[in-house]
Scaffold this motif. Structure first.
Motif, PDB file in Angstrom:
ATOM      1  N   LEU A  82      13.493   6.295   3.349  1.00  0.00           N
ATOM      2  CA  LEU A  82      12.591   7.328   2.871  1.00  0.00           C
ATOM      3  C   LEU A  82      11.194   7.156   3.471  1.00  0.00           C
ATOM      4  CD1 LEU A  82      11.941   9.716   1.071  1.00  0.00           C
ATOM      5  CD2 LEU A  82      11.853   8.162  -0.899  1.00  0.00           C
ATOM      6  N   SER A  83      10.891   5.944   3.901  1.00  0.00           N
ATOM      7  CA  SER A  83       9.597   5.690   4.539  1.00  0.00           C
ATOM      8  C   SER A  83       9.411   6.519   5.804  1.00  0.00           C
ATOM      9  CB  SER A  83       9.459   4.194   4.874  1.00  0.00           C
ATOM     10  OG  SER A  83       9.432   3.420   3.697  1.00  0.00           O
ATOM     11  N   ASN A  84      10.507   6.997   6.400  1.00  0.00           N
ATOM     12  CA  ASN A  84      10.378   7.867   7.572  1.00  0.00           C
ATOM     13  C   ASN A  84       9.663   9.169   7.214  1.00  0.00           C
ATOM     14  OD1 ASN A  84      11.791   5.908   8.917  1.00  0.00           O
ATOM     15  ND2 ASN A  84      13.414   7.246   9.671  1.00  0.00           N
ATOM     16  N   LEU A  85       9.973   9.700   6.033  1.00  0.00           N
ATOM     17  CA  LEU A  85       9.280  10.910   5.585  1.00  0.00           C
ATOM     18  C   LEU A  85       7.813  10.602   5.309  1.00  0.00           C
ATOM     19  CD1 LEU A  85       9.138  13.841   4.615  1.00  0.00           C
ATOM     20  CD2 LEU A  85       9.919  13.057   2.371  1.00  0.00           C
ATOM     21  N   LEU A  86       7.535   9.466   4.676  1.00  0.00           N
ATOM     22  CA  LEU A  86       6.158   9.092   4.375  1.00  0.00           C
ATOM     23  C   LEU A  86       5.355   8.878   5.655  1.00  0.00           C
ATOM     24  CD1 LEU A  86       6.856   6.636   1.415  1.00  0.00           C
ATOM     25  CD2 LEU A  86       6.120   9.024   1.282  1.00  0.00           C
ATOM     26  N   LEU A  87       5.968   8.249   6.646  1.00  0.00           N
ATOM     27  CA  LEU A  87       5.306   8.077   7.942  1.00  0.00           C
ATOM     28  C   LEU A  87       4.987   9.426   8.570  1.00  0.00           C
ATOM     29  CD1 LEU A  87       4.325   6.432  10.389  1.00  0.00           C
ATOM     30  CD2 LEU A  87       6.704   6.388  11.197  1.00  0.00           C
ATOM     31  N   THR A  88       5.931  10.346   8.497  1.00  0.00           N
ATOM     32  CA  THR A  88       5.712  11.689   9.041  1.00  0.00           C
ATOM     33  C   THR A  88       4.521  12.357   8.376  1.00  0.00           C
ATOM     34  OG1 THR A  88       8.089  11.933   9.460  1.00  0.00           O
ATOM     35  CG2 THR A  88       6.774  13.944   9.418  1.00  0.00           C
ATOM     36  N   MET A  89       4.447  12.268   7.060  1.00  0.00           N
ATOM     37  CA  MET A  89       3.343  12.897   6.331  1.00  0.00           C
ATOM     38  C   MET A  89       2.007  12.249   6.683  1.00  0.00           C
ATOM     39  SD  MET A  89       5.211  13.490   2.617  1.00  0.00           S
ATOM     40  CE  MET A  89       3.831  14.373   1.887  1.00  0.00           C
ATOM     41  N   ILE A  90       2.000  10.931   6.807  1.00  0.00           N
ATOM     42  CA  ILE A  90       0.764  10.237   7.190  1.00  0.00           C
ATOM     43  C   ILE A  90       0.288  10.718   8.552  1.00  0.00           C
ATOM     44  CG2 ILE A  90      -0.202   7.998   7.832  1.00  0.00           C
ATOM     45  CD1 ILE A  90       1.737   6.746   5.789  1.00  0.00           C
ATOM     46  N   GLN A  91       1.222  10.824   9.487  1.00  0.00           N
ATOM     47  CA  GLN A  91       0.860  11.277  10.827  1.00  0.00           C
ATOM     48  C   GLN A  91       0.339  12.716  10.802  1.00  0.00           C
ATOM     49  OE1 GLN A  91       4.265  10.678  13.375  1.00  0.00           O
ATOM     50  NE2 GLN A  91       3.894   8.478  13.593  1.00  0.00           N
ATOM     51  N   LYS A  92       0.974  13.584  10.021  1.00  0.00           N
ATOM     52  CA  LYS A  92       0.525  14.979   9.942  1.00  0.00           C
ATOM     53  C   LYS A  92      -0.852  15.090   9.288  1.00  0.00           C
ATOM     54  CE  LYS A  92       4.318  16.393  11.801  1.00  0.00           C
ATOM     55  NZ  LYS A  92       4.306  16.686  13.263  1.00  0.00           N
ATOM     56  N   MET A  93      -1.246  14.061   8.557  1.00  0.00           N
ATOM     57  CA  MET A  93      -2.593  14.028   7.980  1.00  0.00           C
ATOM     58  C   MET A  93      -3.619  13.529   8.993  1.00  0.00           C
ATOM     59  SD  MET A  93      -2.702  15.211   4.885  1.00  0.00           S
ATOM     60  CE  MET A  93      -4.221  14.539   4.221  1.00  0.00           C
ATOM     61  N   GLY A  94      -3.159  13.214  10.190  1.00  0.00           N
ATOM     62  CA  GLY A  94      -4.070  12.819  11.251  1.00  0.00           C
ATOM     63  C   GLY A  94      -4.213  11.336  11.469  1.00  0.00           C
ATOM     64  N   VAL A  95      -3.442  10.511  10.745  1.00  0.00           N
ATOM     65  CA  VAL A  95      -3.516   9.063  10.904  1.00  0.00           C
ATOM     66  C   VAL A  95      -2.700   8.649  12.133  1.00  0.00           C
ATOM     67  CG1 VAL A  95      -3.062   6.823   9.835  1.00  0.00           C
ATOM     68  CG2 VAL A  95      -3.738   8.774   8.417  1.00  0.00           C
ATOM     69  N   VAL A 143       0.838  -1.194   0.000  1.00  0.00           N
ATOM     70  CA  VAL A 143       0.000   0.000   0.000  1.00  0.00           C
ATOM     71  C   VAL A 143       0.877   1.250   0.000  1.00  0.00           C
ATOM     72  CG1 VAL A 143      -0.177   0.055   2.525  1.00  0.00           C
ATOM     73  CG2 VAL A 143      -1.967   1.133   1.126  1.00  0.00           C
ATOM     74  N   SER A 144       0.435   2.267  -0.727  1.00  0.00           N
ATOM     75  CA  SER A 144       1.184   3.528  -0.788  1.00  0.00           C
ATOM     76  C   SER A 144       0.728   4.461   0.332  1.00  0.00           C
ATOM     77  CB  SER A 144       1.011   4.204  -2.148  1.00  0.00           C
ATOM     78  OG  SER A 144      -0.357   4.370  -2.469  1.00  0.00           O
ATOM     79  N   ALA A 145       1.618   5.364   0.724  1.00  0.00           N
ATOM     80  CA  ALA A 145       1.353   6.257   1.850  1.00  0.00           C
ATOM     81  C   ALA A 145       0.129   7.133   1.601  1.00  0.00           C
ATOM     82  CB  ALA A 145       2.577   7.127   2.106  1.00  0.00           C
ATOM     83  N   ASP A 146      -0.043   7.597   0.363  1.00  0.00           N
ATOM     84  CA  ASP A 146      -1.192   8.468   0.079  1.00  0.00           C
ATOM     85  C   ASP A 146      -2.514   7.763   0.301  1.00  0.00           C
ATOM     86  OD1 ASP A 146      -0.481   6.917  -2.316  1.00  0.00           O
ATOM     87  OD2 ASP A 146      -2.129   7.990  -3.270  1.00  0.00           O
ATOM     88  N   GLN A 147      -2.551   6.452   0.046  1.00  0.00           N
ATOM     89  CA  GLN A 147      -3.808   5.729   0.209  1.00  0.00           C
ATOM     90  C   GLN A 147      -4.149   5.488   1.681  1.00  0.00           C
ATOM     91  OE1 GLN A 147      -6.097   4.913  -2.484  1.00  0.00           O
ATOM     92  NE2 GLN A 147      -4.719   6.611  -2.989  1.00  0.00           N
ATOM     93  N   ILE A 148      -3.156   5.421   2.523  1.00  0.00           N
ATOM     94  CA  ILE A 148      -3.426   5.338   3.959  1.00  0.00           C
ATOM     95  C   ILE A 148      -4.034   6.653   4.444  1.00  0.00           C
ATOM     96  CG2 ILE A 148      -2.354   5.133   6.241  1.00  0.00           C
ATOM     97  CD1 ILE A 148      -0.406   3.152   5.038  1.00  0.00           C
ATOM     98  N   ALA A 149      -3.477   7.767   3.978  1.00  0.00           N
ATOM     99  CA  ALA A 149      -4.044   9.075   4.324  1.00  0.00           C
ATOM    100  C   ALA A 149      -5.446   9.214   3.735  1.00  0.00           C
ATOM    101  CB  ALA A 149      -3.141  10.187   3.811  1.00  0.00           C
ATOM    102  N   ALA A 150      -5.637   8.719   2.513  1.00  0.00           N
ATOM    103  CA  ALA A 150      -6.944   8.827   1.856  1.00  0.00           C
ATOM    104  C   ALA A 150      -8.009   8.049   2.626  1.00  0.00           C
ATOM    105  CB  ALA A 150      -6.849   8.318   0.423  1.00  0.00           C
ATOM    106  N   GLU A 151      -7.669   6.876   3.130  1.00  0.00           N
ATOM    107  CA  GLU A 151      -8.620   6.093   3.908  1.00  0.00           C
ATOM    108  C   GLU A 151      -9.124   6.892   5.108  1.00  0.00           C
ATOM    109  OE1 GLU A 151      -6.622   2.535   5.037  1.00  0.00           O
ATOM    110  OE2 GLU A 151      -6.640   1.669   3.024  1.00  0.00           O
ATOM    111  N   HIS A 152      -8.224   7.648   5.711  1.00  0.00           N
ATOM    112  CA  HIS A 152      -8.556   8.409   6.914  1.00  0.00           C
ATOM    113  C   HIS A 152      -9.529   9.545   6.610  1.00  0.00           C
ATOM    114  CE1 HIS A 152      -7.893   9.962  10.968  1.00  0.00           C
ATOM    115  NE2 HIS A 152      -7.693  11.171  10.439  1.00  0.00           N
ATOM    116  N   HIS A 153      -9.426  10.135   5.427  1.00  0.00           N
ATOM    117  CA  HIS A 153     -10.224  11.320   5.089  1.00  0.00           C
ATOM    118  C   HIS A 153     -11.370  11.045   4.115  1.00  0.00           C
ATOM    119  CE1 HIS A 153      -7.696  14.386   7.056  1.00  0.00           C
ATOM    120  NE2 HIS A 153      -6.683  13.579   6.763  1.00  0.00           N
ATOM    121  N   SER A 154     -11.477   9.840   3.613  1.00  0.00           N
ATOM    122  CA  SER A 154     -12.378   9.572   2.494  1.00  0.00           C
ATOM    123  C   SER A 154     -13.855   9.818   2.812  1.00  0.00           C
ATOM    124  CB  SER A 154     -12.195   8.140   1.993  1.00  0.00           C
ATOM    125  OG  SER A 154     -12.508   7.212   3.025  1.00  0.00           O
TER     126      SER A 154
END
Length: 441
Positions: A414-427, A128-139
């Motif tokens: 690089l997944s550390n940056l993706l994790l950070t972005m996911i968390q900042k999206m509220g996940v 799964v890509s990081a954007d889709q984890i964030a998308a699940e949270h906001h969908s």
């Protein structure tokens, strides 16, 4: 036609109204020239947002890499293009995905960090890509959970993806490359006839899905464990389709935002060398409008597929990535890099000039930009030391640090940056892919 017709024009007959598709005749007549689109004064809603912008084929790393690190670093020749936004972004060098093979499969793993050959007996296994984890949270709160944009529609092929987004089973999420179709999907209202036809189509889909699920349950008991796992994966995609239909049903009576297409060059073609600057601009304008109207909060945008792409003057981007250290080719590659960053700078300008809650839209939007490969000093297509920067997100808690330099052979994933972005999206999660922590916080 010499006269523009309304995009709300409908055909009427036998008591039924059907809206027309978006036609060239509905578009304002404009010559192939720089866009006249201007940002709006204020957003319609304040929410966390993220957009991941991918350029293929790497960059001229010699002109991209800053010579110094830290907050007071000196901008490289290429990064000078973003000088007006110096305090709004961080350059990250030396980083990459340790499990990725890079090269022209870089787009497949840029947002997943996957080892595509990890499963024995399988040629391709993604995550799964990081954007889709964030998308699940906001969908549930937006008309579209996420948008996937690319210069080539659909999904492409394994290792040469046309999309950056992958669902929970590692299946690619199709991308859109037509500004016209995207605008119609986001902003063109539906007539009563459209609504009735859409509801009928949804009902038919749900009926088919119900039938499939009923038969699958009976079949499941007759299969061995291996086949049961395969069937479960298939049923997962069926359930995902069912959920998507339900979401669309819930939004069918919610009016779409009213957006004037006057200055949007919706006829621009992604694979037309002449249209290339206009096409990038209009797709970024539509991304900006999708965020501004809270139509979605998550976008992935592959500016060109790997092993392809055009420069601002129609240059063959892929061919130049195989530069072999040739000074002339590297110089041309640098021109393309600065062209791309100039379009990014324009998008950052839009976000920064639009009021958004207690700041501007850039304060509440994270912009990740870069490539999944490094063409290096000799055109070697390395998965290490990827060109990468992240902008915006001040009000979401991102703390920009100028140039953060890492050892290309000893760096955090690089997944550390993706994790950070996911968390900042509220996940609420403490891991993503092969992450070991967070950064820029």
């Amino acid at each position: 036609m010499s006269k523009t017709i309304s995009r709300r024009m409908v055909l009427r007959g036998l008591g039924v109204s059907l809206s027309l598709p978006l036609l060239d005749a509905m578009m304002p007549r404009a010559a192939a020239a720089p866009s006249q689109f201007k940002p709006l004064a204020k957003s319609l809603a304040t929410q966390p947002r993220m957009i991941c912008c991918y350029v293929p084929n790497g960059v001229n790393i010699l002109e991209w890499m800053p010579e110094t690190a830290g907050a007071d670093y000196q901008l490289s020749p290429t990064l000078q293009t973003l000088a007006d936004h110096r305090n709004d972004f961080t350059v990250l060098t030396g980083m990459g995905h340790p499990n990725s093979q890079g090269g022209h499969s870089g787009a497949d793993t840029w947002l997943t960090g996957a080892d595509l050959s990890a499963t024995p007996g399988s040629d391709y296994t993604n995550w799964v890509s990081a954007d889709q984890i964030a998308a699940e949270h906001h969908s549930k709160e937006t008309r579209f959970g996420s948008l996937q944009l690319s210069d080539s529609s659909g999904t492409g092929s394994a290792g040469h993806s046309h999309t950056l987004s992958f669902n929970r089973r590692g299946t690619p999420v199709p991308a859109e490359n037509s500004p016209k179709r995207l605008f119609e999907r986001l902003f063109v209202p539906e007539s009563a006839g459209d609504r009735a036809a859409t509801l009928k189509r949804y009902a038919e889909q749900k009926s088919i899905l119900d039938s499939v699920l009923a038969e699958a349950k009976a079949l499941h008991k007759k299969l061995g464990k291996k086949d049961q796992r395969k069937l479960d994966q298939y049923l997962g995609s069926v359930r995902e389709t069912e959920q998507r239909v339900e979401r669309l049903e819930n939004w069918i009576d919610v009016p779409k935002p009213e957006i004037d297409a006057k200055f949007l060059q919706l006829s621009s073609k992604s694979h037309d060398a002449h249209d290339r600057p206009m096409w990038i601009d209009v797709m970024m304008e539509l991304s900006y409008l999708a965020f501004l109207t809270d139509t979605t909060r998550v976008i992935s945008y592959e500016w060109s597929r790997e092993a392809g792409g055009l420069g601002g003057g129609g240059e063959n981007h892929h061919e130049l990535s195989h530069h072999g250290g040739d000074a002339g080719m590297l110089k041309k590659l640098g021109v393309i890099d600065r062209f791309h960053l100039s379009r990014l700078a324009r998008f950052l300008d839009f976000l920064k000039q639009t009021e958004d809650g207690d700041g501007n839209m850039l304060d509440h939007t994270m912009v990740m930009y870069g490539s999944g490969m490094n063409s290096g000093e000799g055109g070697e297509h390395s998965p290490k030391n990827l060109p990468l920067l992240v902008a915006g997100g001040h009000r979401l808690g991102l703390k920009h640090s100028g140039h953060v330099a890492h050892d290309k052979d000893n760096h955090p994933p690089l997944s550390n940056l993706l994790l950070t972005m996911i968390q900042k999206m509220g996940v609420e999660t403490d891991s993503f892919s092969d992450s070991t922590g967070t950064m820029l916080t």
